[in-house]
Motif scaffolding. Structure first.
Motif, PDB file in Angstrom:
ATOM      1  N   LEU A 123       0.834  -1.191   0.000  1.00 25.62           N
ATOM      2  CA  LEU A 123       0.000   0.000   0.000  1.00 25.62           C
ATOM      3  C   LEU A 123       0.876   1.250   0.000  1.00 25.62           C
ATOM      4  O   LEU A 123       1.769   1.383   0.838  1.00 25.62           O
ATOM      5  N   ILE A 124       0.606   2.167  -0.939  1.00 22.12           N
ATOM      6  CA  ILE A 124       1.413   3.381  -1.009  1.00 22.12           C
ATOM      7  C   ILE A 124       0.572   4.650  -0.861  1.00 22.12           C
ATOM      8  O   ILE A 124       1.112   5.733  -0.663  1.00 22.12           O
ATOM      9  N   GLY A 125      -0.743   4.551  -0.991  1.00 21.12           N
ATOM     10  CA  GLY A 125      -1.583   5.739  -0.868  1.00 21.12           C
ATOM     11  C   GLY A 125      -2.999   5.454  -1.317  1.00 21.12           C
ATOM     12  O   GLY A 125      -3.426   4.295  -1.402  1.00 21.12           O
ATOM     13  N   GLU A 126      -3.742   6.549  -1.614  1.00 20.20           N
ATOM     14  CA  GLU A 126      -5.122   6.424  -2.060  1.00 20.20           C
ATOM     15  C   GLU A 126      -5.366   7.352  -3.248  1.00 20.20           C
ATOM     16  O   GLU A 126      -4.700   8.381  -3.389  1.00 20.20           O
ATOM     17  N   THR A 127      -6.312   6.984  -4.080  1.00 23.20           N
ATOM     18  CA  THR A 127      -6.670   7.821  -5.221  1.00 23.20           C
ATOM     19  C   THR A 127      -7.295   9.126  -4.737  1.00 23.20           C
ATOM     20  O   THR A 127      -8.033   9.153  -3.751  1.00 23.20           O
ATOM     21  N   GLY A 128      -6.989  10.200  -5.459  1.00 18.76           N
ATOM     22  CA  GLY A 128      -7.505  11.507  -5.093  1.00 18.76           C
ATOM     23  C   GLY A 128      -7.785  12.342  -6.324  1.00 18.76           C
ATOM     24  O   GLY A 128      -8.009  11.822  -7.423  1.00 18.76           O
ATOM     25  N   ASN A 129      -7.743  13.665  -6.146  1.00 24.27           N
ATOM     26  CA  ASN A 129      -8.057  14.592  -7.233  1.00 24.27           C
ATOM     27  C   ASN A 129      -7.096  15.776  -7.225  1.00 24.27           C
ATOM     28  O   ASN A 129      -7.473  16.908  -7.504  1.00 24.27           O
ATOM     29  N   SER A 130      -5.842  15.514  -6.898  1.00 23.89           N
ATOM     30  CA  SER A 130      -4.846  16.579  -6.830  1.00 23.89           C
ATOM     31  C   SER A 130      -4.111  16.703  -8.155  1.00 23.89           C
ATOM     32  O   SER A 130      -3.959  15.742  -8.900  1.00 23.89           O
ATOM     33  N   GLY A 131      -3.653  17.912  -8.447  1.00 22.62           N
ATOM     34  CA  GLY A 131      -2.903  18.142  -9.670  1.00 22.62           C
ATOM     35  C   GLY A 131      -3.796  18.502 -10.836  1.00 22.62           C
ATOM     36  O   GLY A 131      -4.902  19.013 -10.665  1.00 22.62           O
ATOM     37  N   ASN A 132      -3.324  18.238 -12.033  1.00 19.07           N
ATOM     38  CA  ASN A 132      -4.041  18.595 -13.256  1.00 19.07           C
ATOM     39  C   ASN A 132      -5.093  17.537 -13.557  1.00 19.07           C
ATOM     40  O   ASN A 132      -4.870  16.623 -14.339  1.00 19.07           O
ATOM     41  N   THR A 133      -6.253  17.656 -12.925  1.00 18.17           N
ATOM     42  CA  THR A 133      -7.297  16.649 -13.066  1.00 18.17           C
ATOM     43  C   THR A 133      -8.663  17.287 -12.903  1.00 18.17           C
ATOM     44  O   THR A 133      -8.813  18.279 -12.180  1.00 18.17           O
ATOM     45  N   SER A 134      -9.653  16.738 -13.588  1.00 21.57           N
ATOM     46  CA  SER A 134     -11.012  17.262 -13.500  1.00 21.57           C
ATOM     47  C   SER A 134     -11.926  16.358 -12.690  1.00 21.57           C
ATOM     48  O   SER A 134     -13.058  16.728 -12.391  1.00 21.57           O
ATOM     49  N   GLU A 135     -11.456  15.155 -12.351  1.00 23.08           N
ATOM     50  CA  GLU A 135     -12.222  14.255 -11.493  1.00 23.08           C
ATOM     51  C   GLU A 135     -11.264  13.254 -10.879  1.00 23.08           C
ATOM     52  O   GLU A 135     -10.175  13.006 -11.404  1.00 23.08           O
ATOM     53  N   PRO A 136     -11.620  12.662  -9.732  1.00 24.21           N
ATOM     54  CA  PRO A 136     -10.721  11.698  -9.096  1.00 24.21           C
ATOM     55  C   PRO A 136     -10.406  10.520 -10.009  1.00 24.21           C
ATOM     56  O   PRO A 136     -11.307   9.899 -10.578  1.00 24.21           O
ATOM     57  N   HIS A 137      -9.135  10.215 -10.123  1.00 21.48           N
ATOM     58  CA  HIS A 137      -8.699   9.070 -10.918  1.00 21.48           C
ATOM     59  C   HIS A 137      -7.231   8.796 -10.621  1.00 21.48           C
ATOM     60  O   HIS A 137      -6.573   9.577  -9.942  1.00 21.48           O
ATOM     61  N   LEU A 138      -6.747   7.684 -11.129  1.00 22.96           N
ATOM     62  CA  LEU A 138      -5.322   7.365 -11.001  1.00 22.96           C
ATOM     63  C   LEU A 138      -4.671   7.468 -12.364  1.00 22.96           C
ATOM     64  O   LEU A 138      -5.126   6.847 -13.334  1.00 22.96           O
TER      65      LEU A 138
END
Length: 304
Positions: A257-272
């Motif tokens: 486990l290294i983390g969780e999906t989020g919505n940070s950075g250049n993104t318009s919706e949560p994704h990996l």
């Protein structure tokens, strides 16, 4: 010296999803099959209907709509179209051959385009396949060749994929704009390979997905983990702030486990976002537990 003015929320315009427009066109075309004055017109309308399906399922990203209503509309439309073939013995031949030829040519070109884009390879393999970093049901919203993948224009990201989570009814989000409404948000992300963490960021805020929300200009990858395998760099981006369990310099093992999906950075919706590169050149992704290529529109079911 001028006093800096606070940033104002960027107004969001109401936009009708392209997928709904194509579905409306398909429904209208299915009705036209029942009113076609001759066989040639009927065949032309059928090719237009087939083209709508290719645009929606091949070049589009239909998982924005729940699976059951979408499939019901598609199945009903196809059934209505095929049933209309019962009219053919009663119809005259027709003479609009050029219109039919144009429709067949367009449909053929789109089918070939989608097939080539889905099977595209950069002929740049990984040194060894990765482990798929997510669990559950995921939808490839960007992946494949150029028409299906906006990353292709960036050399280091050309083999990248964007993965969004699918909820219980096969859709990406409920009918609200809170981050927790997205099926992808807060899902566990595991290391896809063994290696050493060469870059990690955990403190960048998520983008605001609510109407009128203020977009924050921030590093494109947002919160991320970059893993050096010794031969290539594997990059995972747009993670949830405060979710990382590793730091720069840590050694990780595939499946950790290294983390969780989020919505940070250049993104318009949560994704990996996931890609691998060697010497600044993007590589073709392949996985030990997910066969085949990842292209836009593919649904991946990954369970432990």
């Amino acid at each position: 010296m001028e006093t800096p003015q606070p940033e104002q929320p960027t107004p969001r315009r109401l936009r009708l999803p392209p997928g709904l427009l194509i579905i409306a066109l398909a429904l209208w075309n299915a009705v036209s099959l029942w009113t076609a004055p001759n066989r040639t017109t009927w065949l032309t309308d059928l090719t237009i209907l087939a083209t709508c399906f290719v645009l929606t399922e091949g070049l589009g990203a239909p998982a924005r709509q729940p699976r059951l209503p979408r499939r019901t509309i598609e199945t009903g439309t196809a059934a209505a179209a095929l049933t209309s073939a019962s009219r053919l013995p009663e119809l005259p031949p027709g003479n609009d051959v050029l219109g039919l030829a144009a429709g067949v040519a367009l449909l053929t070109a789109l089918v070939v385009l989608v097939a080539v884009a889905r099977t595209h390879t950069w002929h740049a393999p990984l040194s060894q396949p990765l482990r798929f970093p997510l669990e559950g049901e995921w939808y490839v919203v960007q992946g494949g060749g150029r028409p299906l993948n906006h990353h292709a224009r960036f050399p280091e990201q050309r083999g990248a994929v964007d993965l969004v989570g699918l909820g219980r009814y096969g859709t990406r989000t409920r009918h609200d704009h809170e981050l927790t409404a997205f099926a992808a948000y807060g899902r566990a992300v595991r290391a896809p390979c063994d290696g050493r963490v060469v870059s990690a960021e955990d403190a960048i805020e998520d983008q605001d997905t609510r109407p009128g929300g203020r977009a924050r200009h921030q590093p494109p990858y947002g919160n991320h983990v970059f893993i050096d395998t010794g031969r290539e760099i594997v990059k995972l981006a747009h993670l949830r702030p405060g979710s990382l369990t590793v730091s720069r310099g840590d050694t990780v093992r595939a499946g950790q486990l290294i983390g969780e999906t989020g919505n940070s950075g250049n993104t318009s919706e949560p994704h990996l976002h996931l890609h691998a590169e060697r010497d600044g050149v993007g590589l073709d992704l392949r996985f030990t537990d997910v066969p085949g290529r990842l292209y836009r529109g593919r649904v991946i079911r990954a369970f432990p």
